[in-house]
Design an enzyme around this catalytic site. Structure first.
Site, PDB file in Angstrom:
ATOM      1  N   HIS A  93       4.863   0.494  11.642  1.00 49.41           N
ATOM      2  CA  HIS A  93       5.613   0.801  10.419  1.00 49.41           C
ATOM      3  C   HIS A  93       6.800   1.665  10.886  1.00 49.41           C
ATOM      4  CE1 HIS A  93       6.606   1.459   6.345  1.00 49.41           C
ATOM      5  NE2 HIS A  93       5.506   2.022   5.886  1.00 49.41           N
ATOM      6  N   LYS A  96       1.504 -22.789  -4.832  1.00 45.23           N
ATOM      7  CA  LYS A  96       1.411 -24.261  -4.774  1.00 45.23           C
ATOM      8  C   LYS A  96       1.094 -24.738  -3.366  1.00 45.23           C
ATOM      9  CE  LYS A  96       5.391 -24.348  -7.811  1.00 45.23           C
ATOM     10  NZ  LYS A  96       6.836 -24.621  -7.708  1.00 45.23           N
ATOM     11  N   ARG A 118       6.028   3.476  -2.091  1.00 47.02           N
ATOM     12  CA  ARG A 118       7.170   4.165  -1.458  1.00 47.02           C
ATOM     13  C   ARG A 118       8.117   3.209  -0.752  1.00 47.02           C
ATOM     14  NH1 ARG A 118       3.324   7.427  -2.292  1.00 47.02           N
ATOM     15  NH2 ARG A 118       2.135   5.608  -1.708  1.00 47.02           N
ATOM     16  N   THR A 119       7.570   2.325   0.082  1.00 42.30           N
ATOM     17  CA  THR A 119       8.443   1.543   0.958  1.00 42.30           C
ATOM     18  C   THR A 119       9.300   0.590   0.137  1.00 42.30           C
ATOM     19  OG1 THR A 119       6.661   1.700   2.556  1.00 42.30           O
ATOM     20  CG2 THR A 119       8.480   0.226   3.111  1.00 42.30           C
ATOM     21  N   ARG A 133       6.781  -6.886   4.466  1.00 45.86           N
ATOM     22  CA  ARG A 133       5.459  -6.298   4.766  1.00 45.86           C
ATOM     23  C   ARG A 133       4.426  -7.412   4.693  1.00 45.86           C
ATOM     24  NH1 ARG A 133       3.029  -0.888   2.040  1.00 45.86           N
ATOM     25  NH2 ARG A 133       4.438  -0.002   3.593  1.00 45.86           N
TER      26      ARG A 133
HETATM   27  N1   CP Z   1       3.909   5.247   3.230  1.00 47.35           N
HETATM   28  C1   CP Z   1       3.917   3.991   2.724  1.00 47.35           C
HETATM   29  O1   CP Z   1       4.192   3.026   3.445  1.00 47.35           O
HETATM   30  O2   CP Z   1       3.635   3.924   1.407  1.00 47.35           O
HETATM   31  P1   CP Z   1       3.522   2.578   0.558  1.00 47.35           P
HETATM   32  O3   CP Z   1       2.363   1.814   1.119  1.00 47.35           O
HETATM   33  O4   CP Z   1       3.313   3.029  -0.850  1.00 47.35           O
HETATM   34  O5   CP Z   1       4.806   1.818   0.741  1.00 47.35           O
END
Ligand code: CP
Length: 324
Positions: A146, A97, A69-70, A118
């Protein structure tokens, strides 16, 4: 003659902030602003829409952890704003490397106008942000935060109830390792009259630094989840996934099982919604998907307009949003 490189675009802060790293970066009024702009963007964020707000700008997407999703919604959001996206993939990069992530991020900054990152290490995204001049959006840093997830969760709640105040929210599951619930508790804690019930098995408490005066924890044997929810009478049940990827490998999880199913739906109030950041594994039974109160995928859809608002704001385009 010397070339005069224009670095003014790197001063494109929103209210003096370069980055969005966690919910403490945002005041209640700023969260309300994100929600207002997201609402204005919603009719413009259909498939096929294209705005010119970020024309000529490039978002670099660097995910050192898996995502569906993100990563996808940030890309769709940037494309819909008229900008471009460059996705960095760790596999096949010079990290193989021996290049550090820090040098990787400092290099990626050279090619884009903003970074969405992330990483599994809590606090790492803040550290990367301190190394670069462009805005950095935290797309999840380990068991910490998040923030854009919480923003679209709050947008979903606001869309459903028309307010973010005086709500009863049950946050259910393995809270200790779940970053979306950390950010959501912090965000909802800024609004008056909310009561947040953390319902978790012993050993999986919300970490203290994310708690606030709205939060009350109920450590229970999760086989009693439905009875507890029946007593609480929540407006929102926010279900979390047990993040085994962050748990010690030898941790015994047999007492951690919980599921929201048709029996749970039967005890919930008629106007109560069930949310989940997704992905789900076993904690929401697919049998509830046809119940209109189960709105997980509508919630996922809201990531698009909320991330559009966040990108436009942190890239310095609030004036364009005001005209929508
Ligand atoms: N909700 C969420 O962060 O989903 P993903 O880990 O798929 O990005």
């Amino acid at each position: 003659m010397f070339l005069n490189f224009n670095t003014a675009k790197y001063a494109s802060m929103w209210n003096g902030k370069k980055d969005l790293l966690g919910m403490n970066d945002l005041s209640k009024e700023e969260i309300e602003g994100v929600i207002r702009y997201s609402s204005a963007l919603e009719p413009l964020s259909g498939k096929g829409s294209k705005l010119g707000i970020c024309r000529g700008e490039i978002l670099i997407s660097a995910f050192f952890e898996p995502s569906t999703r993100t990563v996808t919604s940030f890309a769709a959001a940037m494309h819909t704003l008229g900008g471009d996206v460059q996705t960095f993939l760790e596999s096949g990069s010079s990290i193989e490397k021996g290049e550090t992530k820090e040098d990787t991020i400092r290099t990626l900054e050279q090619y884009g106008d903003a970074l969405v990152i992330r990483d599994s290490d809590p606090g790492s995204v803040a550290r990367y942000a301190s190394l670069v001049k462009v805005p950095v959006i935290n797309a999840g840093d380990g068991i910490n935060e998040h923030p854009t997830q919480a923003l679209y969760d709050m947008y979903t709640i606001w869309k459903q109830f028309g307010r973010l105040t005086n709500l009863r929210i049950a946050v259910v599951g393995g809270l200790k390792y779940y970053r979306p619930s950390n950010s959501l508790v912090m965000g909802l804690g800024k609004f008056e009259g909310n009561k947040i019930f953390g319902i978790c098995p012993p050993g999986l408490s919300l970490s203290k630094q994310y708690s606030n005066g709205c939060y009350e924890e109920m450590q229970i044997n999760m086989t009693h989840l439905n009875e507890v929810l029946e007593k609480i009478k929540p407006d929102v049940v926010y279900v979390t996934r047990l993040k085994k990827e962050y748990m010690p490998p030898n941790e015994d999880t047999k007492n951690y099982f919980y599921v929201v199913d048709n029996k749970t739906m039967a005890v919930l109030p008629q106007n109560c919604i069930v949310m989940h950041a997704l992905p789900r594994v076993w904690e929401i039974n697919t049998e509830i998907d046809s119940d209109p109160r189960a709105i997980m995928f509508k919630q996922a859809r809201h990531s698009l307009q909320v991330r559009m608002a966040v990108l436009a704001l942190f890239l310095g385009h609030e004036d364009e949003l005001k005209k929508l």
